[in-house]
Design a protein around this motif. Sequence first.
Motif, short mmCIF file in Angstrom:
data_model
loop_
_atom_site.label_atom_id
_atom_site.label_comp_id
_atom_site.label_asym_id
_atom_site.label_seq_id
_atom_site.Cartn_x
_atom_site.Cartn_y
_atom_site.Cartn_z
N UNK A 1 -10.71 3.19 -2.79
CA UNK A 1 -10.42 1.78 -2.67
C UNK A 1 -10.65 0.61 -1.82
N UNK A 2 -11.11 1.36 -0.55
CA UNK A 2 -11.78 0.73 0.41
C UNK A 2 -13.21 0.18 0.04
N UNK B 1 -17.60 16.13 3.01
CA UNK B 1 -16.52 14.79 3.65
C UNK B 1 -17.00 13.78 4.28
N UNK B 2 -17.82 14.19 5.28
CA UNK B 2 -18.40 13.33 6.13
C UNK B 2 -19.20 12.36 5.56
N UNK C 1 -8.36 6.61 -0.79
CA UNK C 1 -8.46 5.52 0.11
C UNK C 1 -9.89 5.08 0.52
N UNK C 2 -10.36 6.28 0.57
CA UNK C 2 -12.18 5.78 0.73
C UNK C 2 -12.59 5.06 -0.57
N UNK D 1 0.77 -1.07 0.01
CA UNK D 1 -0.08 0.07 0.04
C UNK D 1 0.91 1.12 -0.16
N UNK E 1 -18.64 4.92 3.10
CA UNK E 1 -17.90 3.92 3.37
C UNK E 1 -18.19 2.85 4.69
N UNK F 1 1.49 4.85 0.48
CA UNK F 1 1.07 6.05 0.83
C UNK F 1 1.56 7.06 0.11
N UNK G 1 -17.35 9.21 4.51
CA UNK G 1 -17.20 8.30 5.52
C UNK G 1 -18.35 7.48 5.81
N UNK H 1 -6.81 11.12 0.55
CA UNK H 1 -8.15 10.65 1.46
C UNK H 1 -9.13 10.04 0.58
N UNK I 1 5.12 6.68 3.79
CA UNK I 1 4.62 7.96 4.34
C UNK I 1 5.98 8.96 4.39
#
Lengths: 353, 337
Positions: free
Chosen positions: B279-280, B313-314, B276-277, B72, B320, B74, B317, B273, B148
């Motif tokens: 691909x999750x 943005x929330x 990531x959301x 992964x 997700x 980062x 989440x 960000x 990172x």
Amino acid sequence: MSLLSGDLPRSRILSLLLLAVLVGLAFAPFLFGGAQPINTAAKVCVFILLVASYDLLIGYSGIVSFAHTMFFGIGGYGVGLALYYGTATWPVALGGLAAALVTGVLLAFAIGLFSLRVRALFYAMITLAVASAFAVLASQLSAFTGGEDGRSFRVPDALRPGTKFLDAPLFGVDVNGRLLAYYIVFLTVLALFLLLLRIVNSPFGRVLQAIRENEFRAEALGYRVVRYRVAANCIAAALAVVAGGLNALWLRYTGPDTTLSFTIMMDILLMVVIGGMGTLYGSVLGATLFVVAQNYLQKLMGSAAQALEATPLLARLVDPDRWLLWLGVLFVLSVYFFPTGIVGRLRSGRQAR
Amino acid sequence: MTDATASPPTIPRRRLDAWPLVLVPALALVALPLVGSPTSWVTLTVAGLAMGMMIFVVASGLTLIFGLMDVLNFGHGAFIAVGAYVALSALGPLAPWLASGDPVQTVLALLTAAAVAMVVTGALGLVFERVIVRPVYGNHLKQILITMGGLIVAEQLIRVIWGADQKPMPLPAGLRGGIMLGDVAVEKFRLLAVGVGLAVFAAMTLVLNRTKLGLLIRAGVENGEMVEALGYRIRRLFVGVFVAGSALAGLGGTLWALYRETLTADIGGEVMVLVFIVIIIGGLGSVGGCFIGAILVALTANYVGYLAPKLALVSNIALMVAVLMWRPNGLWPVSKR
């Protein structure tokens, strides 16, 4: 010895360094005069607690979380907003801290229960997303949180610089509210650090390490891996909340840049890795070294940049604003060559002899 | 089973799991009554699709790298940022083409810039793989930490090279404005983004499903050791996929910068960000899931951004969480690791 929970530094140099940090922090107001060193010392204290609690996750449990600053921020905003909207009294500050603790632990519990079942990578990504959403939320609810500017607030009377406890200075230092505030920060951090040391050396801590080493085997031995991980997550979150509260109380200010920003998360990572993952003493050394370096490296780079003014690119490389570049390089190198950090180095040096 | 001479029809095909496909139209339909006016709904939907395509271009490289190499990265965000900055620099000499306002020349100039960006980020990916990632294969904790670290260093180097201040990246005159389809105005740039995204998706699907290279990559995702045992150099595949993924990040960065019209060095972190959301949601390693996930995320962000701007943005989440409640490993999980 029982104070250290039987987990001794196991290296003479390490013991000396730790003693130096302890003495330095314990007598900081008396040893170093002026406001700047005391601010640095308070920051070191707060970050020791923050980094040590993060080490419980990353070092002892093998959980990579990017949401640690979120809990730090919850603590800061809890205390800060309580004092901003309420009266500047102790019950209000403690009430804010309690509310923040409940929020933080519940949130940690929810995130953990939800995503610690899956692999470390998932957790890292989910926490990154949640933390950034939280940071955006905190700055967008500006009517309540003060947005990007944050909130400055009044602390309880006893902590104000104007409050004098003794008429005459003690060893040349005014015994005022700031001194009390510093010692509240210092003693709380010391107590919680010893508590953390107790936790990681308890049977619970052993199980965490077993899970880190081999999750499957730990599960086969009958330990509920998810429960242990969620518990570790909640403990770390609670301690980060307290660190955030102390930080806000000391700064008399809370805002996104001092608590929630991703830069702080990076700083925590650097401190943990440089100090040494999987040993709490590492977080002490990492935090101390980092905060001190942060204050003095930038000055050093400033003078280097002036000296190199003739060569533009080089000068920009050592510009004081670019100090994160060098820390990043240091970070990558230390992950490669000193994965056990300073503490690991010192300890292995002793074993080799 | 592994007999290559077996006639194709006898190979059992995996049943297509179509439920995730239904999600996209379902989401759009649910939003219709909430948004109210059909014209703004179409505008929002097209804008969402375009944004979804951009996110897909960025995320596809990452998810492929993860699926094949179990890495992964980062630091993927750094490639996005570098791609955007390189494209900006490449557009400098091409300014006369852009200034002409002629759509063909504009698109040509942008394609050139994107190609330069892709070459640079691809080359950077090669270096990154060798220097940063190779020593830490198989160790997730170190991978996260070290990529990172790579991200920090790359972001700071961007500031050293291109300066720390915000840079404007104006949309070329030829792509400004929109096309009227009946009552609905559709921005030209969004159409371009949709086109690029679909092209990338089609190309990836074709390469993965219809070529030998794709077969090897898919086999490598399923069982790398077996592919190696059959005599293929999986290392080369790894490097190739890493470079391709980085180049896609460069392309995505170019698009994203044009969409934002400003450039800062932390553009990568910001997109990451979302990535990531995505691909999750999609399921780590899955290209199709990534495509659906990107569209879902972008549509949700657009609808919610219109209805309740502060929750944008929330809302991602929440999306997700909802998807993971339904399928804990994402929509179409590929890897069983």
